[in-house]
Design a protein around this motif. Structure first.
Motif, PDB file in Angstrom:
ATOM      1  N   GLN A   1      31.106  34.925  41.095  1.00 19.35           N
ATOM      2  CA  GLN A   1      32.421  35.831  40.892  1.00 19.35           C
ATOM      3  C   GLN A   1      32.800  35.870  42.682  1.00 19.35           C
ATOM      4  O   GLN A   1      34.074  35.810  43.076  1.00 19.35           O
ATOM      5  CB  GLN A   1      32.268  37.142  40.628  1.00 19.35           C
ATOM      6  CG  GLN A   1      31.782  37.420  39.104  1.00 19.35           C
ATOM      7  CD  GLN A   1      31.781  38.806  38.765  1.00 19.35           C
ATOM      8  OE1 GLN A   1      30.623  39.374  39.232  1.00 19.35           O
ATOM      9  NE2 GLN A   1      32.261  39.221  37.440  1.00 19.35           N
ATOM     10  N   ARG A   2      31.691  36.055  43.409  1.00 15.97           N
ATOM     11  CA  ARG A   2      32.250  36.219  44.902  1.00 15.97           C
ATOM     12  C   ARG A   2      32.853  34.809  45.349  1.00 15.97           C
ATOM     13  O   ARG A   2      33.958  34.673  45.888  1.00 15.97           O
ATOM     14  CB  ARG A   2      31.057  36.356  45.774  1.00 15.97           C
ATOM     15  CG  ARG A   2      31.143  36.474  47.287  1.00 15.97           C
ATOM     16  CD  ARG A   2      29.937  36.358  48.077  1.00 15.97           C
ATOM     17  NE  ARG A   2      29.413  37.744  47.991  1.00 15.97           N
ATOM     18  CZ  ARG A   2      29.798  38.793  48.768  1.00 15.97           C
ATOM     19  NH1 ARG A   2      30.934  38.904  49.496  1.00 15.97           N
ATOM     20  NH2 ARG A   2      29.318  39.997  48.296  1.00 15.97           N
TER      21      ARG A   2
ATOM     22  N   ASP B   1      34.612  32.686  43.741  1.00 18.72           N
ATOM     23  CA  ASP B   1      36.045  32.461  43.108  1.00 18.72           C
ATOM     24  C   ASP B   1      37.035  33.271  43.881  1.00 18.72           C
ATOM     25  O   ASP B   1      37.917  33.139  43.936  1.00 18.72           O
ATOM     26  CB  ASP B   1      35.926  32.917  41.543  1.00 18.72           C
ATOM     27  CG  ASP B   1      35.290  31.697  40.821  1.00 18.72           C
ATOM     28  OD1 ASP B   1      35.001  30.642  41.062  1.00 18.72           O
ATOM     29  OD2 ASP B   1      34.891  31.999  39.708  1.00 18.72           O
ATOM     30  N   LEU B   2      36.394  34.705  44.160  1.00 17.95           N
ATOM     31  CA  LEU B   2      37.275  35.539  44.618  1.00 17.95           C
ATOM     32  C   LEU B   2      37.750  35.149  46.265  1.00 17.95           C
ATOM     33  O   LEU B   2      38.734  35.194  46.432  1.00 17.95           O
ATOM     34  CB  LEU B   2      36.782  36.790  44.804  1.00 17.95           C
ATOM     35  CG  LEU B   2      37.252  38.186  45.386  1.00 17.95           C
ATOM     36  CD1 LEU B   2      38.874  38.509  44.593  1.00 17.95           C
ATOM     37  CD2 LEU B   2      36.511  39.395  45.433  1.00 17.95           C
TER      38      LEU B   2
ATOM     39  N   VAL C   1      34.777  44.443  40.691  1.00 14.92           N
ATOM     40  CA  VAL C   1      33.968  44.342  39.654  1.00 14.92           C
ATOM     41  C   VAL C   1      33.873  45.532  38.530  1.00 14.92           C
ATOM     42  O   VAL C   1      34.076  45.436  37.304  1.00 14.92           O
ATOM     43  CB  VAL C   1      32.391  43.914  39.633  1.00 14.92           C
ATOM     44  CG1 VAL C   1      31.531  44.080  38.451  1.00 14.92           C
ATOM     45  CG2 VAL C   1      32.214  42.435  40.326  1.00 14.92           C
TER      46      VAL C   1
ATOM     47  N   SER D   1      37.461  45.818  36.936  1.00 15.35           N
ATOM     48  CA  SER D   1      37.634  44.976  35.911  1.00 15.35           C
ATOM     49  C   SER D   1      36.961  45.519  34.733  1.00 15.35           C
ATOM     50  O   SER D   1      37.131  45.127  33.667  1.00 15.35           O
ATOM     51  CB  SER D   1      37.071  43.446  36.443  1.00 15.35           C
ATOM     52  OG  SER D   1      35.569  43.444  36.506  1.00 15.35           O
ATOM     53  N   GLU D   2      35.782  45.970  34.967  1.00 14.25           N
ATOM     54  CA  GLU D   2      34.964  46.699  33.670  1.00 14.25           C
ATOM     55  C   GLU D   2      35.872  47.602  32.929  1.00 14.25           C
ATOM     56  O   GLU D   2      35.966  48.073  31.902  1.00 14.25           O
ATOM     57  CB  GLU D   2      33.706  47.102  34.340  1.00 14.25           C
ATOM     58  CG  GLU D   2      32.768  45.790  34.528  1.00 14.25           C
ATOM     59  CD  GLU D   2      31.274  46.477  34.991  1.00 14.25           C
ATOM     60  OE1 GLU D   2      31.224  47.482  35.437  1.00 14.25           O
ATOM     61  OE2 GLU D   2      30.536  45.580  35.359  1.00 14.25           O
TER      62      GLU D   2
ATOM     63  N   GLU E   1      38.483  35.294  30.259  1.00 14.03           N
ATOM     64  CA  GLU E   1      38.707  34.795  31.449  1.00 14.03           C
ATOM     65  C   GLU E   1      39.186  35.849  32.612  1.00 14.03           C
ATOM     66  O   GLU E   1      39.859  35.380  33.458  1.00 14.03           O
ATOM     67  CB  GLU E   1      39.931  33.687  31.330  1.00 14.03           C
ATOM     68  CG  GLU E   1      39.437  32.483  30.459  1.00 14.03           C
ATOM     69  CD  GLU E   1      40.475  31.592  30.466  1.00 14.03           C
ATOM     70  OE1 GLU E   1      40.054  30.327  30.709  1.00 14.03           O
ATOM     71  OE2 GLU E   1      41.460  31.771  30.157  1.00 14.03           O
TER      72      GLU E   1
ATOM     73  N   TRP F   1      38.110  37.633  35.179  1.00 10.84           N
ATOM     74  CA  TRP F   1      37.965  37.649  36.580  1.00 10.84           C
ATOM     75  C   TRP F   1      38.729  36.587  37.176  1.00 10.84           C
ATOM     76  O   TRP F   1      39.306  36.881  38.258  1.00 10.84           O
ATOM     77  CB  TRP F   1      36.560  37.285  36.659  1.00 10.84           C
ATOM     78  CG  TRP F   1      35.973  37.297  38.059  1.00 10.84           C
ATOM     79  CD1 TRP F   1      35.728  36.293  39.249  1.00 10.84           C
ATOM     80  CD2 TRP F   1      35.711  38.577  39.075  1.00 10.84           C
ATOM     81  NE1 TRP F   1      35.612  36.815  40.363  1.00 10.84           N
ATOM     82  CE2 TRP F   1      35.375  38.069  40.245  1.00 10.84           C
ATOM     83  CE3 TRP F   1      35.909  40.052  38.486  1.00 10.84           C
ATOM     84  CZ2 TRP F   1      35.350  39.133  41.286  1.00 10.84           C
ATOM     85  CZ3 TRP F   1      35.728  40.711  39.506  1.00 10.84           C
ATOM     86  CH2 TRP F   1      35.358  40.413  41.054  1.00 10.84           C
ATOM     87  N   THR F   2      39.026  35.363  36.662  1.00  9.00           N
ATOM     88  CA  THR F   2      39.804  34.428  37.174  1.00  9.00           C
ATOM     89  C   THR F   2      41.174  34.496  36.986  1.00  9.00           C
ATOM     90  O   THR F   2      42.004  34.597  37.854  1.00  9.00           O
ATOM     91  CB  THR F   2      39.403  32.932  36.827  1.00  9.00           C
ATOM     92  OG1 THR F   2      39.312  32.905  35.379  1.00  9.00           O
ATOM     93  CG2 THR F   2      38.017  32.693  37.562  1.00  9.00           C
TER      94      THR F   2
ATOM     95  N   ILE G   1      41.666  38.972  37.885  1.00 11.16           N
ATOM     96  CA  ILE G   1      41.466  39.434  39.449  1.00 11.16           C
ATOM     97  C   ILE G   1      41.651  38.432  40.420  1.00 11.16           C
ATOM     98  O   ILE G   1      42.214  38.749  41.428  1.00 11.16           O
ATOM     99  CB  ILE G   1      39.892  39.799  39.471  1.00 11.16           C
ATOM    100  CG1 ILE G   1      39.639  41.130  38.106  1.00 11.16           C
ATOM    101  CG2 ILE G   1      39.683  40.369  40.597  1.00 11.16           C
ATOM    102  CD1 ILE G   1      40.403  42.313  38.220  1.00 11.16           C
ATOM    103  N   CYS G   2      41.367  37.417  40.451  1.00  7.88           N
ATOM    104  CA  CYS G   2      41.287  36.359  41.244  1.00  7.88           C
ATOM    105  C   CYS G   2      42.756  35.842  41.601  1.00  7.88           C
ATOM    106  O   CYS G   2      43.409  35.651  42.380  1.00  7.88           O
ATOM    107  CB  CYS G   2      40.477  34.904  40.967  1.00  7.88           C
ATOM    108  SG  CYS G   2      38.623  35.489  41.213  1.00  7.88           S
TER     109      CYS G   2
END
Length: 213
Positions: free
Chosen positions: A3-4, A6-7, A24, A27-28, A47, A49-50, A53-54
């Protein structure tokens, strides 16, 4: 760790543990609240997170430096507005983010996230065209409207020398061509670091085109 990685690849800079934890948590909550409110499409949750978020975070590397006023138009679930506000808390504490969202339930979620993470941000619960001008240095919008209409909103809420960071899909060039019939602007087209078929348009010097005759 993924996660880190990708961010930070999206932001183009290191991200603190506190910022990562806040994103995080956000996102939850985005998933949790999407069970009650339509914040994100169910098909994209795997998907999140990517895809969300990203993808939202990448506008930070395209923005001018220094404390500024941001405005996020049609914020919905806070993409990119809340993501930007969380990142700015660490990267540029003097910057403030205004989120404009007419849906009262979505606005309630945005206010909850602002309070939960003590963000330098506020929510304007109003239709974009009826909201007072944000007089923003930077305006963002994601999956909101065709570019020719979107630029009407941007012009209303952006300072004359401001910058707009607008997310667009594979038909971005056709939208640019259509918008250029009514608008003049400088534009840099950035390929998304998340989706190679998507683009972030970095627009400046926006002005209405004069119609001859």
């Amino acid at each position: 760790m993924q996660q880190r990685n990708d961010l930070e690849a999206s932001v183009g800079a290191n991200v603190s543990r506190e910022t990562l934890d806040a994103l995080v948590d956000y996102s939850e909550n985005l998933i949790k609240w999407s069970g009650k409110i339509n914040l994100i499409a169910p098909s994209t949750m795997a998907e999140l997170w990517t895809r969300h978020i990203c993808d939202s975070a990448q506008v930070l590397r395209l923005a001018p430096d220094g404390p500024v006023q941001w405005a996020d138009l049609g914020s919905g679930g806070g993409l990119p507005g809340i993501v930007v506000a969380i990142l700015l808390k660490d990267a540029s504490p003097g910057a403030r983010t205004q989120l404009i969202e007419s849906d009262k339930r979505k606005a309630a979620f945005l206010k909850l996230m602002i309070d939960r993470h003590a963000l330098n941000a506020n929510v304007v619960v109003e239709r974009i065209e009826k909201a007072p001008s944000a007089k923003a240095d930077i305006v963002t919008a994601r999956a909101l409207a065709p570019l020719d209409l979107l630029l009407t909103y941007v012009a209303q809420h952006m300072q004359p020398m401001g910058t707009a960071l607008l997310f667009k899909g594979r038909n971005f060039q056709a939208e640019l061509d259509q918008a250029s019939l009514a608008w003049q602007f400088n534009v840099e087209v950035e390929t998304s670091r998340v989706d190679p078929e998507s683009r972030v348009l970095r627009l400046s010097r926006l002005r209405k085109r004069e119609i001859a005759g």
